[in-house]
Design an enzyme around this catalytic site. Structure first.
Site, PDB file in Angstrom:
ATOM      1  N   HIS A 355       3.675   3.807  -3.289  1.00 12.19           N
ATOM      2  CA  HIS A 355       2.665   4.634  -2.600  1.00 12.19           C
ATOM      3  C   HIS A 355       3.046   5.029  -1.181  1.00 12.19           C
ATOM      4  CE1 HIS A 355      -0.625   3.967  -5.563  1.00 12.19           C
ATOM      5  NE2 HIS A 355       0.010   2.831  -5.770  1.00 12.19           N
ATOM      6  N   LYS A 543      -9.390   9.821   7.340  1.00  7.00           N
ATOM      7  CA  LYS A 543      -8.314   9.053   6.695  1.00  7.00           C
ATOM      8  C   LYS A 543      -7.960   7.933   7.648  1.00  7.00           C
ATOM      9  CE  LYS A 543      -5.949  13.016   6.694  1.00  7.00           C
ATOM     10  NZ  LYS A 543      -5.550  13.142   5.292  1.00  7.00           N
ATOM     11  N   ARG A 544      -7.100   6.984   7.228  1.00  4.97           N
ATOM     12  CA  ARG A 544      -6.663   5.965   8.164  1.00  4.97           C
ATOM     13  C   ARG A 544      -6.002   6.612   9.381  1.00  4.97           C
ATOM     14  NH1 ARG A 544      -7.383   0.288   7.177  1.00  4.97           N
ATOM     15  NH2 ARG A 544      -5.810   0.052   8.794  1.00  4.97           N
ATOM     16  N   LYS A 549       0.081  10.724  10.112  1.00  2.89           N
ATOM     17  CA  LYS A 549      -0.983  11.619   9.655  1.00  2.89           C
ATOM     18  C   LYS A 549      -1.367  12.638  10.731  1.00  2.89           C
ATOM     19  CE  LYS A 549      -2.906   8.071   6.547  1.00  2.89           C
ATOM     20  NZ  LYS A 549      -2.913   8.661   5.192  1.00  2.89           N
ATOM     21  N   THR A 651      -5.544  11.608  -1.187  1.00  2.00           N
ATOM     22  CA  THR A 651      -6.581  11.767  -2.204  1.00  2.00           C
ATOM     23  C   THR A 651      -7.855  12.338  -1.575  1.00  2.00           C
ATOM     24  OG1 THR A 651      -6.966   9.402  -1.899  1.00  2.00           O
ATOM     25  CG2 THR A 651      -5.851  10.062  -3.919  1.00  2.00           C
ATOM     26  N   LYS A 655     -10.758  15.298  -2.786  1.00  5.58           N
ATOM     27  CA  LYS A 655     -12.217  15.206  -2.711  1.00  5.58           C
ATOM     28  C   LYS A 655     -12.785  16.384  -1.924  1.00  5.58           C
ATOM     29  CE  LYS A 655     -11.351  10.335  -2.884  1.00  5.58           C
ATOM     30  NZ  LYS A 655     -10.980   9.145  -2.095  1.00  5.58           N
TER      31      LYS A 655
END
Ligand code: 26W
Length: 797
Positions: A355, A543-544, A549, A651, A655
């Site tokens: 992952h 998100k984290r 990111k 993910t 959504k």
């Protein structure tokens, strides 16, 4: 036989349960009483349903899938269970009779936050998908007493509070003390040979008792029920010997050391610490789960020769890798299989999903620590490694440097990913791009050696949770236009595309989004006192928090817009609300600094009401599954701006797309496939590709961007001079000197695409049409589909 309750029977059950458990009538019951009563009823029902299903599955000889994961980010159970069982409407009507709202009851349930982020939520989505598809599935994890910490923002800084979820959450758990398992740590190993048989005994080991607690997961409109079996650590007995010697302290110490194993979830995401307690947790999960899988199989078949035909064990990232040598140990030491036969079985049983490609997330254990804590497992890994290396020498030639690169044991460390790839018959990535990167880079040598092992399964989500259970107005619109088949077959969302030029449908889509935005704005106002302009674009990055990111890329753009508006207060500017939600690992300083920056930006802008009308920043405290269910339906822009090549899949992007948000994203992870499904023209792509990153990263000099680009220069300087009185020198220095995730290199492209977003938003018809294409294309990202691919191509169900 499983009962299917009528509304009248449900009413009777609820009344009885309220009376029995709380001695109240429904008229006098609080929402909390209703929550506990309903949860108990549903949980009992699921247990009964599972027993029927399990017996049937076993009678047909169906293969069973065991999904091992250190994390399952379940969120709440009551709402989704009522929905999946088809009782949601009946219960809503029943509660209405007593003047109680469903939401007040749902809000009594804490999130089961037994995970950090993407990997843990994916595991939870897959339990839903497996039940929906009718597979016989067990999830295995740890019953953490404290889940992911509660985030409290104090003066812009994240602080962590313990998440004591069991008081409200344990109603969903069934203890099975009779299925407890002993797990051993430490001690010494004695090996003897007798009559050509190898005997292993374990001396002076410490034993920890693993007690299972089951949580049932229903499937939509399905007879199947998945089980999440969570292990709690206990001391096997009070150490009477120490106690009698008068050493009360050491007797209680033993209990504390044992119980520490299931005390708390490690809050790290994509970063390993190599801590002893974490290794104890991992082995605890693996030993207890493998023992349980083997003993259930023995009960059913009375032998293990057919284990590989009847059982698959899936390893969710490398964290449960020790299940591999543990099964070897049982087959060799307890059952007397030869190494060759045991190895053949193990390789057929195990499969592994990777992952992340981040180097700091690849698990490597210190050999000395490992040997001390798990002496027998260590021996087995040494033997696996010895045999593996000799095969590699044969394949690559004597003296090949590849053998050292691929070895499982390498100077004083044990590389868990190498053990996984060596032992598993299948290795998969979680998006097309990520699976390619695994073959090209992360596991390239392994790919040369065993190319047939490598596969892709693009992630999927339990889409009903974020669509029909969270967005009723959009669901209504879909049902009225394309029927309700999409609830069972997500591909049917494609039918929605036929309405791309139907102005009535586009207007209803817009109205639905407006309603959801107003609901969300009300929620934020009620819970925080902050006001949000519902007419502004809701631009969402949740998100984290991690540098890769690039929440700070988003922040730099906001700073530039702020500086622009300060100088051009009259500018014609499409109002925008930037919404953030993210937890940072507790020891990750720069991530915490980015949270502080976002909070200070929010405050700074508020000081200037003229600007605040057009630009605002909202930082949502304690972002979690339940909050995502409120936010996704209200979102319009989905920020997926990781440096290309770094986000395995994502993910949240799925959504958001499903709820009609338009993606602003790099060509990374599943964003690429989102573009293929929605149409590239229906999203906003920017920035370097993974290939370009690979080419330009060596020798990258961020300072050049800082020096030559006045917009970047001013934004970074403001970090230094201060925002709302706080200075961000470390962040500024990191950006100018190293910028490991190339924020400055992608900045111009990002800014340009944000301007395009605003321009398109001025044309509602075009915006709504793009949104419609996203919803229509989202069906492929369902967990039902993903799980089906695992079942066909990997688990061979
Ligand atoms: C040992 C510390 C640790 C903890 C968690 C290392 C690595 C992890 C996870 C593998 C990180 C993670 O959650 N990865 C995310 O997995 C999602 C599900 O596949 C993907 O969608 C995300 O892109 C990926 O970051």
């Amino acid at each position: 036989m499983v009962t299917n309750y009528t509304p009248a029977q449900l009413k009777m059950l609820v009344t009885e349960t309220l009376h029995k458990e709380f001695d109240v009538t429904p008229e006098n019951a609080t929402p909390e009483n209703f929550y506990f009563a309903l949860s108990q009823i549903i949980s009992n029902l699921l247990e009964e349903k599972h027993d029927t299903f399990y017996a049937h599955a076993k009678s047909t000889g169906a293969k069973e899938i065991n999904y091992l994961s250190m994390e399952f980010l379940m969120g709440r159970s009551l709402k989704t269970a009522l929905y999946n069982l088809g009782y949601a409407q009946a219960i809503e009507n029943l509660l209405a009779e007593y003047g109680v709202s469903m939401s007040s009851v749902y809000d009594c349930e804490p999130d089961a936050g037994l995970g950090n982020g993407g990997l843990g939520r994916l595991a939870a989505c897959y339990l839903d998908g497996m039940a929906k598809n009718g597979y016989n599935a067990y999830g295995y994890s740890i019953l953490y007493e404290y889940g992911i910490f509660k985030q409290k923002i104090v003066d812009g800084w994240q602080t962590e509070l313990p998440d004591n979820w069991l008081p409200g959450g344990k109603v969903w758990l069934r203890a099975l003390p009779q299925r407890s398992v002993n797990v051993t740590f430490g001690g010494q190993i004695d090996e003897t040979w007798m009559d050509n048989h190898h005997f292993v005994t374990h001396r002076n080991a410490t034993v920890v008792k693993a007690v299972p607690y089951d949580l049932y997961v229903s499937g939509y409109n399905s007879e199947a029920v998945s089980v999440l079996r969570l292990w709690r650590a206990e001391s096997p007995s009070f150490d009477m010997e120490s106690f009698n010697r008068g050493d009360y302290v050491s007797a209680t110490q033993q209990i504390a050391t044992a119980e520490a194993i299931s005390k708390v979830l490690y809050p790290n995401d994509n970063h390993t610490e190599g801590k002893r307690l974490r290794l104890r947790q991992q082995y605890f999960l693996c030993a207890a789960s493998v023992s349980d899988i083997v003993s259930r199989h023995m009960n059913e078949y009375g032998q293990l020769d057919n284990l590989a035909e009847k059982v698959s064990i899936h390893i969710n990232d490398t964290h449960p890798t020790l299940a591999i040598p543990e099964l070897m140990r049982i087959l060799l030491d307890d059952c007397g299989y030869s190494w060759e036969t045991a190895w053949e079985m193990v390789t057929r049983i195990f499969s592994y999903t990777n992952h992340t490609v981040l180097a700091e997330a690849l698990e490597v254990w210190d050999e000395q620590l490992f040997k001390e804590l798990l002496p027998r497992i260590y021996q087995i890994i040494c033997e696996i490694n010895r045999r593996f290396c000799s095969q590699l020498y044969e394949f690559f030639g004597d003296g090949s440097p590849k053998v050292g690169e691929m070895a499982i044991l390498w100077p004083n460390t044990i590389r868990m990913a190498h053990l996984c790839v060596c032992a598993c018959h299948s290795v998969n990535g979680v998006s097309k791009l990520h699976s390619q990167i695994i073959k090209d880079d992360v596991f390239h040598n392994f790919y040369l050696y065993t190319p047939e092992k490598f596969q892709n399964v693009t992630n999927g989500i339990a889409y009903r949770r974020w669509l029909s259970q969270s967005n009723p107005s959009l669901t209504r619109l879909l049902c009225e236009t394309i029927g309700d088949g999409f609830l069972t077959h997500s591909e049917e969302l494609e039918k929605f595309r036929a309405f791309a030029h139907d102005s009535g449908v586009l207007e209803r889509l817009e109205a639905s989004k407006k309603e959801n935005k107003e609901n969300f704005a009300n929620y934020v106002y009620k819970t925080t006192g902050q006001t949000i302009n519902p007419a502004s674009i809701f631009d969402v990055q949740v998100k984290r928090l991690h540098e890769y990111k690039r929440q700070h890329l988003n922040a730099l753009n906001i700073i530039s817009e702020y500086l622009y508006l300060r100088e051009n207060p009259q500018a014609d500017f499409v109002p925008k609300t930037y919404i953030f939600g993210a937890k940072a690992a507790s020891g990750y300083f720069l991530a915490k600094q980015i949270i502080k920056l976002l909070c200070m930006l929010s405050e700074e802008i508020k000081k200037n009401p003229q600007i605040a009308e057009k630009l605002s920043v909202v930082y949502l405290e304690d972002y979690k599954v339940t909050l995502s269910e409120l936010l996704m339906p209200a979102s319009e822009v989905s920020e997926q701006i990781s440096l290309a090549g770094k986000e395995a899949s994502g993910t949240g992007n799925m959504k958001l797309m499903l709820n009609g948000a338009l993606t602003v994203g790099t060509l990374d992870g599943a964003n690429i496939e989102i573009g293929e499904a929605a149409g590239m023209e229906n999203m906003f792509i920017f920035g370097m590709t993974a290939e370009e990153v690979k080419q330009t990263q060596p020798g990258y000099q961020p300072r050049k961007f800082y020096e030559s680009n006045p917009v970047i220069h001013r934004a970074v300087d403001l970090l230094r001079s201060g925002i709302n009185g706080a200075q961000f020198d470390d962040l500024a220095n990191s950006l100018i000197n190293t910028d490991p995730y190339m924020v400055l290199a992608d900045f111009d492209a990002y800014r340009a695409v944000q301007k395009r977003v605003s321009a398109v938003y001025r044309n509602p018809e075009q915006w709504n049409r793009m949104s419609l294409h996203n919803i229509a294309g989202a069906g492929i990202f369902s967990a039902d589909r993903a799980v089906r691919e695992y079942a066909q191509n990997i688990w061979h169900l």
